[in-house]
Design an enzyme around this catalytic site. Sequence first.
Site, short mmCIF file in Angstrom:
data_model
loop_
_atom_site.label_atom_id
_atom_site.label_comp_id
_atom_site.label_asym_id
_atom_site.label_seq_id
_atom_site.Cartn_x
_atom_site.Cartn_y
_atom_site.Cartn_z
N ASN A 192 0.88 -1.14 -0.19
CA ASN A 192 -0.14 -0.06 -0.08
C ASN A 192 0.78 1.35 0.01
OD1 ASN A 192 -1.74 2.18 0.85
ND2 ASN A 192 -3.44 0.59 1.34
N HIS A 193 0.60 2.06 -1.10
CA HIS A 193 1.57 3.00 -1.06
C HIS A 193 1.49 4.18 0.12
CE1 HIS A 193 4.39 5.52 -3.17
NE2 HIS A 193 3.82 5.89 -4.54
#
Length: 219
Positions: A192-193
């Site tokens: 997840n960025h």
Amino acid sequence: MSQLPTFTPIDRETWNRTPYYDYYRNVLKTKYTVSIKIDITILIGLYKRNEYKFFPCFLYAIMRALNNSEALRTCIHEGQLGTWDYLSPQFTLFHEDDKTFSDLWSDYHPNFNIFHQNILNDIERYKNVKGIKVKPGLPSNFVPISCVPWISFESISQDTSHDSDFLKPIIRFGKFYQEQEKTLIPLSIYVNHAIADGYHTSEFLNDLQYIVNDAESWL
């Protein structure tokens, strides 16, 4: 480990990543997958010589690298953003008779021999138990890691159809193979960025390669 995992909340007012977290969590909701080949030539020779099992050996290396990464230990727990002091693996056990799988988990331990035995004990105990979740008490600091041992994939990706508070990485690795004088294994990490940029993911992957290369110091 012997002590219970500790979750430390993040102060979003002082956290230097807050604007990046907010942007990739709420504005441009971004997740990404990186797939690479890990050179396990040294590890292969050592685990066979010492009569260990490959799966817990490579899983240990992955967990060592993950637990070295504060970014990849960042998640939401009981509605609060923060970091665990360590993660424990949730992994899959394949049932050959009916081609189904079950999720297991084992407590992480920094000592390789203890970790290796924990994994073998759980596999032996639950190898004939069917169902998706078969070992009770899954801890909140778990991280999902599984193997696809039938293929040496070039790339693999994973996503869900809805947003959730699950921010931890998801790791998959495949069948190792020979390439000239090296033994390589494909590995994919889904990130997840909001919690980790390319730098943090690259740092993890480079650390994993270093730990595998340094296997003689811990096997």
